[in-house]
Design an enzyme around this catalytic site. Structure first.
Site, PDB file in Angstrom:
ATOM      1  N   ASP A   1      40.568  28.997  51.602  1.00 36.61           N
ATOM      2  CA  ASP A   1      39.785  27.877  51.934  1.00 36.61           C
ATOM      3  C   ASP A   1      39.502  26.537  51.428  1.00 36.61           C
ATOM      4  O   ASP A   1      37.939  25.950  51.672  1.00 36.61           O
ATOM      5  CB  ASP A   1      38.041  28.878  52.491  1.00 36.61           C
ATOM      6  CG  ASP A   1      38.341  29.890  53.592  1.00 36.61           C
ATOM      7  OD1 ASP A   1      39.473  29.431  54.324  1.00 36.61           O
ATOM      8  OD2 ASP A   1      37.310  30.412  53.232  1.00 36.61           O
TER       9      ASP A   1
ATOM     10  N   ASP B   1      41.898  32.024  60.758  1.00 38.94           N
ATOM     11  CA  ASP B   1      41.320  30.146  60.346  1.00 38.94           C
ATOM     12  C   ASP B   1      42.331  29.442  59.193  1.00 38.94           C
ATOM     13  O   ASP B   1      41.821  28.678  59.272  1.00 38.94           O
ATOM     14  CB  ASP B   1      40.076  30.873  60.082  1.00 38.94           C
ATOM     15  CG  ASP B   1      39.142  32.138  60.169  1.00 38.94           C
ATOM     16  OD1 ASP B   1      40.243  32.917  60.876  1.00 38.94           O
ATOM     17  OD2 ASP B   1      38.256  32.280  59.625  1.00 38.94           O
TER      18      ASP B   1
END
Ligand code: GLY
Length: 401
Positions: free
Chosen positions: A108, A168
């Site tokens: 991330d 994601d």
């Protein structure tokens, strides 16, 4: 309600979005951010709220960039230095995090550094931000797995139990494209493109629904199977996962299309807009599964007959995705649909009329099975609502991704 009727209703709602309405919403977002800023000081808010308020935490999660991103948006909307100063203070915190490699063993890095350094570089041309993008991109690159050609999302590199990508991750890739733009080093872009192609072939099912995560065989690199992490079941459609696809594809295509303009061969397996052939179907799946009030349940196993909690953040992400897709005319009436989504969120799901609430959007879900952030604001819901308003109010707005 049929798909066409849902679209009609969204377009109808969207016709209420005028500049005055956008200005009121954006002013209110900035007032909320300013009030929150006083309380958080140099710390950060938690990923999701509890009873409408965020906990105060250090810069130690995958979500800290959303807060910094909102500071940049508030600075751009108001021009007020107080937001710029705090955003730059955050940049120093992100620099320290990089130097200490603090909680960065995951993919991330894009969520974190696109909205901090990436935004800072877009807004100010700061050299520190520019360098930070490159440093962060190197951290992300280290997670690329040649066997399988993907960036491993979580866990120890090579661990068979974690040998997977997740939907994601689409939002983490623009950082790599930007690193190539800045440095001229093609390795970043090549890794982003490889991961993107692997993802399109695996995590998106044939019927244009999405798995949340997809495993590979660590010995051979062969795609193995889809599985969920935050959805209701391995075979269900996690609403936010579908939204990450609706936003992630146009973000990645915005870089591929730049490349095509520079003379690359046109791929006939793509739509006229240069998008993967199933992009429109991916959006249709999302719209088809919207309930009566047009704000999705957290997983599409649920509906008005079998209800559960709503995830307002999935709708805010989708609205940003449609606004990005609209730049390439990739989906019919994308802007009008996005306007309807944002109007519905602003009128029915925003915290504007609440007295004690630090969030912008009510009724999000973080991780339902873990009991995390259910029926609460979360940082990405707030951020993408704010970003969508900004995109609508200022079509010239330069994205942070
Ligand atoms: N990227 C994690 C989530 O959407 O919850």
């Amino acid at each position: 309600m049929k798909l066409q009727d849902k679209k009609q209703e969204l377009i109808q709602l969207g016709s209420n979005v005028q500049q005055d309405w956008l200005t009121q919403q954006l002013d209110w977002c900035c007032q909320t951010i300013e009030a929150n800023m006083q309380r958080y000081g140099l710390d950060f808010p938690s990923a999701c709220a509890t009873n409408g308020n965020y906990r105060i935490k250090p810069n130690d999660d995958w979500t800290n960039g959303f807060w910094t991103g909102m500071l940049w948006l508030a600075y751009e909307w108001t021009g007020r230095e107080t937001f710029l100063v705090r955003a730059m203070e955050n940049i120093h915190s992100f620099q320290e995090r990089l130097e200490n490699h603090f909680v960065l063993d995951h993919h991330d890095i894009g969520f974190l550094y696109s909205l901090s350094a990436g935004a800072g570089y877009t807004v100010t041309d700061s050299l520190l931000c520019q360098q930070q993008i490159l440093q962060a991109a190197d951290v992300l690159m280290a997670r690329f797995q040649k066997k399988g050609q993907f960036i491993q999302a979580w866990g120890k590199l090579g661990d068979p139990k974690e040998y997977r990508l997740i939907i994601d991750s689409l939002i983490n890739l623009p950082l790599l494209f930007r690193a190539t733009e800045i440095s001229g080093d093609m390795r970043y872009q090549e890794v982003a493109q490889k991961h993107y192609q692997t993802l399109l072939k695996t995590v998106i099912r044939e019927n244009a629904t999405t798995f949340h995560t997809y495993y590979f065989d660590p010995l051979t690199g062969k795609p193995s199977h889809g599985a969920t992490h935050q959805g209701n079941s391995d075979d269900s459609i996690w609403a936010r996962g579908q939204s990450w696809a609706i936003l992630g594809i146009p973000l990645n295509e915005s870089y591929s299309q730049n490349k095509q303009e520079n003379g690359a061969q046109k791929d006939t397996s793509l739509t006229n807009a240069g998008f993967p052939q199933n992009y429109n179907e991916i959006v249709d799946v999302f719209l088809t599964n919207l309930p009566q009030d047009l704000v999705p349940y957290w997983d599409f196993d649920f509906n008005d007959q079998v209800p559960s909690d709503k995830d307002s953040s999935a709708l805010a992400i989708t609205a940003c995705g449609l606004l990005e897709a609209d730049k390439s005319n990739a989906y019919p009436a994308a802007k009008e649909l996005a306007q309807g989504m944002i109007y519905q969120l602003g009128e029915k799901y925003s915290a504007k009329h609440e007295t004690v609430n630090e969030g912008l959007l009510l009724h999000g879900v973080y991780a339902h099975a873990e009991g995390k952030g259910i029926d609460e604001p979360n940082l990405w819901g707030d951020y993408f609502y704010f970003e969508a308003l900004m995109r609508l109010a200022n079509p010239e707005w330069k994205k942070y991704w």
